[in-house]
Scaffold this active site. Structure first.
Site, PDB file in Angstrom:
ATOM      1  N   HIS A   1       1.224  -1.262  -0.046  1.00 43.81           N
ATOM      2  CA  HIS A   1      -0.118   0.342   0.196  1.00 43.81           C
ATOM      3  C   HIS A   1       0.700   1.617   0.129  1.00 43.81           C
ATOM      4  CE1 HIS A   1      -0.192  -0.793   4.454  1.00 43.81           C
ATOM      5  NE2 HIS A   1       0.775   0.259   4.792  1.00 43.81           N
TER       6      HIS A   1
ATOM      7  N   HIS B   1      -1.652   5.279   9.731  1.00 41.90           N
ATOM      8  CA  HIS B   1      -0.215   5.983   9.605  1.00 41.90           C
ATOM      9  C   HIS B   1      -0.296   7.124  10.601  1.00 41.90           C
ATOM     10  CE1 HIS B   1      -0.490   2.765   6.402  1.00 41.90           C
ATOM     11  NE2 HIS B   1       1.138   2.662   6.510  1.00 41.90           N
TER      12      HIS B   1
ATOM     13  N   HIS C   1      10.970  -3.465   3.643  1.00 41.28           N
ATOM     14  CA  HIS C   1      11.009  -1.532   3.420  1.00 41.28           C
ATOM     15  C   HIS C   1      11.512  -1.722   5.036  1.00 41.28           C
ATOM     16  CE1 HIS C   1       6.185  -1.908   4.206  1.00 41.28           C
ATOM     17  NE2 HIS C   1       7.101  -0.125   4.368  1.00 41.28           N
TER      18      HIS C   1
ATOM     19  N   GLU D   1       4.748  -5.419   8.786  1.00 46.45           N
ATOM     20  CA  GLU D   1       3.594  -4.615   8.755  1.00 46.45           C
ATOM     21  C   GLU D   1       2.631  -6.515   7.190  1.00 46.45           C
ATOM     22  OE1 GLU D   1       3.016  -0.148   6.946  1.00 46.45           O
ATOM     23  OE2 GLU D   1       3.260  -1.630   5.178  1.00 46.45           O
TER      24      GLU D   1
HETATM   25 FE   LIG Z   1       2.159   1.348   5.420  1.00 48.86          FE
END
Ligand SMILES: [Fe+2]
Length: 318
Positions: A12, A59, A194, A241
């Site tokens: 996402h 977030h 990431h 995540e």
């Molecule tokens: Fe995220």
């Protein structure tokens, strides 16, 4: 009876949303990313779900560091896009399915998963970017109602992969005890590898990501045993995540058909992963009957629990 027919895993990445919103999809850098979702959009248009459950993380848009629920289920009638610093994304307001969401909350909480019920919430790129990737860019309405499930993966401690997988199973049970015939697709979003900050910023581990996608397809139980530290070490701080994909996977059959997969590096500083898994159609007859029996028994327990709750509430008002 409602039924989960398929699961979708998708990154996402916020920059994907920015590329869409700023008309950059034809630029070579972004075309590489968006071209990987063309088949997926066709698949979604053919599948035509009645409802989508989207597992994502907030977030710091709807929740601040002052309050971070581990699992928060959106039970509202609508969820406006959040302002993430550049104004809300130009996407339609997400329409919810309060009746099914309330049913899931009741079933899952009585199954001992303590969800937070959220009746007002804005949704950020964690939810809207995968919606764009699978549903395109509708102007006024998304093609189906959406039940958001926000998971804490931003502040330690996030839930374990095993807890997520088991929650997926409880969600499936909840959906299958809902009396209306609804075709449901569940999304797991986030990742893949990431790391946004620190000395390892920019870390991408394609080998680990691909093994995760393999496991998701063929051996999800193995993935449920991965400890947090391994996600952090192998997939970067934000790679955690990926536990959210295990909620989606837990809601599917043990054995599934992988109908599509896409992986590309990078988008912004993130590895983009995507998978579509369908429950096996050939087992549908037998599975349907067994699920119906299970659903009836589960419904009986829910009705008994609701009666008890009503009795307790009535006593309290006397
Ligand atoms: Fe995220």
């Amino acid at each position: 009876m409602a039924k989960i027919v398929a699961g979708v895993g998708s990154s996402h990445v916020p920059a994907i949303g920015a590329a869409l919103d700023n008309g950059k999809t034809e630029e070579p850098y972004w075309k590489r990313v968006f071209s990987g979702f063309e088949k997926s959009k066709k698949w979604m248009a053919e599948t035509k779900p009645d409802v989508a459950i989207v597992v994502y993380n907030d977030h710091a848009s709807a929740f601040s560091v002052e309050m971070i629920p581990t699992f928060a289920l959106g039970c509202a009638a609508e969820f406006p896009p959040a302002d993430e610093g550049w104004g809300p994304r130009p996407v339609p307001v997400v329409e919810g399915h309060p009746a099914l969401a309330a049913h899931i909350a009741q079933s899952v909480i009585l199954d001992e998963f303590d969800l937070t019920i959220v009746n007002k919430m804005e949704v950020d790129h964690g939810l809207t970017v995968p919606m764009n990737l699978l549903f395109g860019q509708p102007k006024d309405h998304w093609p189906c109602p959406v039940i958001p499930l926000a998971v804490n993966v931003v502040m330690y401690p996030p839930p374990t992969g095993h807890r997520c997988y088991m929650l997926g199973k409880a969600i499936r049970k909840a959906v299958e005890s809902y009396p209306e015939d609804l075709k449901v697709v569940i999304f797991g979003t986030g990742g893949l590898s990431h790391q946004i900050s620190g000395p390892r910023a920019g870390l991408i581990n394609s080998k680990w990501d691909k093994a995760f996608l393999d496991g998701l397809s063929k051996d999800p139980k193995k993935l449920t045993r991965i400890p947090h530290i391994e996600y952090m070490r192998e997939a970067g701080a934000e790679g955690i995540e990926m536990v959210m994909w295990l909620i989606m996977r837990g809601a599917l059959d043990d054995k599934v058909d992988e109908v599509y997969r896409f992986y590309t590096v990078p988008a912004s500083n993130t590895a983009v992963g995507h998978i579509i898994l369908e429950n096996k159609h050939k087992a549908a007859g037998k599975g349907k009957r067994a699920a119906a029996r299970k659903g009836a028994a589960h419904k009986g327990r829910l009705a008994a629990a609701a009666k008890t709750t009503h009795r307790i509430a009535s006593k309290g008002t006397r």
